[in-house]
Design an enzyme around this catalytic site. Structure first.
Site, PDB file in Angstrom:
ATOM      1  N   HIS A 208       1.133  -1.014  -0.401  1.00  0.00           N
ATOM      2  CA  HIS A 208      -0.263   0.214  -0.305  1.00  0.00           C
ATOM      3  C   HIS A 208       1.395   1.321   0.133  1.00  0.00           C
ATOM      4  CE1 HIS A 208      -3.719  -2.648   0.390  1.00  0.00           C
ATOM      5  NE2 HIS A 208      -3.073  -2.764   1.618  1.00  0.00           N
TER       6      HIS A 208
ATOM      7  N   ASP B  58      -4.332 -12.565   3.264  1.00  0.00           N
ATOM      8  CA  ASP B  58      -5.975 -12.334   4.135  1.00  0.00           C
ATOM      9  C   ASP B  58      -6.619 -12.925   3.114  1.00  0.00           C
ATOM     10  OD1 ASP B  58      -4.544 -10.356   2.520  1.00  0.00           O
ATOM     11  OD2 ASP B  58      -4.698  -8.707   3.380  1.00  0.00           O
TER      12      ASP B  58
ATOM     13  N   HIS C  56      -6.010  -7.555  -0.686  1.00  0.00           N
ATOM     14  CA  HIS C  56      -5.937  -6.160  -1.155  1.00  0.00           C
ATOM     15  C   HIS C  56      -5.416  -5.671  -1.778  1.00  0.00           C
ATOM     16  CE1 HIS C  56      -6.855  -6.813   3.467  1.00  0.00           C
ATOM     17  NE2 HIS C  56      -8.086  -5.408   2.806  1.00  0.00           N
TER      18      HIS C  56
ATOM     19  N   ASP D 215      -2.539 -10.706  -2.511  1.00  0.00           N
ATOM     20  CA  ASP D 215      -2.595 -10.044  -1.320  1.00  0.00           C
ATOM     21  C   ASP D 215      -4.604  -9.880  -2.022  1.00  0.00           C
ATOM     22  OD1 ASP D 215      -1.994  -8.854   1.494  1.00  0.00           O
ATOM     23  OD2 ASP D 215      -3.773  -7.944   0.633  1.00  0.00           O
TER      24      ASP D 215
HETATM   25 ZN   LIG Z   1      -3.968  -7.098   2.574  1.00  0.00          ZN
END
Ligand SMILES: [Zn+2]
Ligand SMILES: [Zn+2]
Lengths: 343, 343
Positions: free
Chosen positions: A160, A285, A198, A196
């Site tokens: 991120h 995740d 996200h 991931d």
């Molecule tokens: Zn994540």
């Protein structure tokens, strides 16, 4: 498979993060890599080595220099205000506001360089974040030197973190730093696959206008999931990078069948790109029991992920990203790696 | 002077705000207007009336319709997730991210429409924010109808709320809504003077490209103070609005001498503009004992502010904004109003 890990990664340990309107214990904490290391040893995957220190130069190859300098000094500036608790900004700028004037005081600078209130910066954050980046750089160096694969057991995670802002538990973009180092060490084309849960907004932004690093991300649709404002399918790159950014947004509840179909699509695009090396942003995740995520992959699927990546037959650097079902994180992460090794 | 106040303004009462990395009791709370009302009665300034309800139409004259609808339904959507505590977002988007796709779920929508983590949205926020806007609209209506002046004892305040985002304790921009209503009721030119300690970023953004509402703001330099990313002197308006936006950023420690010189400059620009009506965003956080601010005005200076504004000889609508030294807020706010009346 070689693993690179530093005990310094444990030095980042936030007390609380803002989540759903409340301060709660940090999901991203040192127990995550502890359990991954335990599992690596239990299955005897291979040697575990400490990283070497690459300094700030490779960090500034992908990050803004002022941003890196800020991360290095933020804690000192924060505590100089008499604060002995974690640094969490409360404001961040907003669309239409100015980004050409960086504020001068610590509260303004952290507002400029942070993207959320869920990522506390602590006394040990800089040391841990640089150790984490050094793990990725060391793994990349080993693969550039001839290893078929290596695993950087990074924390804090990185995907991120963008050119000049941090957030989503990430400070320095370990995978992007590794990809750039591989380019600088002779690789002509690098594929960076982010699995991931996200979207890897930071990685996308860093390479968005470049053709020499292909970015592919499988993730929860930003319409309903963090980071919300990047990760749509129509983000395909810009300028020279047009056509080299591939997002696969997936709905809440995505199961293995749907997820693995997207992985297959991504892998075919990687094959078409013919990279010299592959970097994998390895978030776990996507796991069915992850406390902050909504996909339904079970532990026994992760070896299949590793096997599919091995079939690409490209030297591969695995970089640990998210995954917050701590009890299972070791098994799930190592399942990908053993699946890759055994393929 | 007529005062407009609604008991519904008390319904917005956040439990905590994120401030310097910690959740602390909200500085902006119902005791603020309680003490202003007490003082108004003590000096017998004039009649205190309840506002009439103007509905959402005048709100949507300055705010994005989707934003207003979101504020109206946010609490219901938030609590539908099983949450019975204040809504505070943790992420907000960041420069370079997309703003053309509004997320679908509540956490994404609040991330889109909020600018900070210091502004909890509560069960009573929508009712209080609309009551606050109705106070400003009622005061404006009275002045449009012939009163020399009126005071809208608004809370929550408004000047940080922009076209399509809220923050800085503000949800609906009461002063901007009043200014637009005055225009819609026949005023050709409206001056909007913001004397709050913080830059009125929302008001500036709303009128930035317009010549029919002149905006002037005296405030702490955004280099060192919230909102950090608007309020510089070189922001002078755009398009038709070029030359009609005037910022007076002032350093920490600004005293009466320096502050009043900036006020004088602003007043001369108002005179040059020859407005039909003046709206004053009346923040009192310039006070020397304000807990979150760093100017040094004393209580005995505020009558001079009112007197200087009266000398403009323009019908005037006062709209309460910030001021967090609660014990003195009543005296300070009413001092401006009596100074205006007595001039
Ligand atoms: Zn994540
Ligand atoms: Zn203020």
């Amino acid at each position: 498979m070689l693993t690179v890990y530093s005990e310094d990664c444990r030095l980042h340990h936030g007390r609380a993060e803002l989540n759903e309107g409340q301060l709660v214990p940090c999901f991203e904490n040192p127990s995550r890599t502890d359990i991954v290391l335990d599992r690596l040893k239990a299955v005897d995957l291979g040697e575990i080595v400490a990283p070497r220190d690459f300094g700030v130069v490779p960090l500034k190859r992908v990050h803004d220099a002022g941003f890196v300098d800020f991360l290095a000094e933020c804690w000192d500036l924060w505590t100089a205000q008499g604060r002995d608790w974690d640094a969490i900004p409360f404001t961040f700028g907003k669309r239409g506001m100015r980004d050409d004037r960086i504020p001068k005081d610590i509260d303004g600078r952290i507002a400029y360089y942070a993207m959320d209130a869920g990522t506390p910066l602590t006394a040990g954050t800089w040391k841990a974040a640089t150790a984490s980046a050094n793990c990725a750089l060391t793994a990349a160096e080993q693969v550039a030197g001839g290893l078929k694969s290596a695993f950087a057991a990074c924390r804090p995670p990185g995907h991120h973190a963008s050119i000049d802002y941090y957030g989503g538990y990430c400070f320095l973009n370990n995978a992007a730093i590794a990809a750039q180092a591989l380019r600088d060490n002779g690789a002509q084309r690098v594929s960076l696959l982010d699995v991931d849960y996200h979207h890897g907004n930071g990685t996308q932004s860093i390479f968005y206008d470049r053709a020499d690093v292909q970015f592919l991300s499988l993730h929860a649709d930003p319409e309903v999931e963090y980071p919300y404002f990047l990760g749509h399918a129509d983000e395909t790159g810009s300028g020279a990078g047009e056509g080299f950014n591939h997002n696969f947004p997936l709905p809440w509840g995505t199961d293995w069948e749907r997820w693995s179909a997207a992985l297959e699509d991504a892998c075919r695009r990687i094959q078409g790109y013919r990279p010299d090396v592959l970097v994998v942003s390895l978030g776990l995740d996507t796991f069915e029991q992850d406390p902050i995520s909504k996909f339904t992959l079970s532990s026994d699927r992760y070896p299949l992920v590793g096997a599919r990546l091995a079939a690409l037959k490209v030297p591969t650097v695995f970089v640990l990203e998210g995954g917050y079902a701590v009890d299972d994180l070791g098994v799930n992460a190592v399942n990908v790696l053993t699946g890759f090794e055994d393929a």
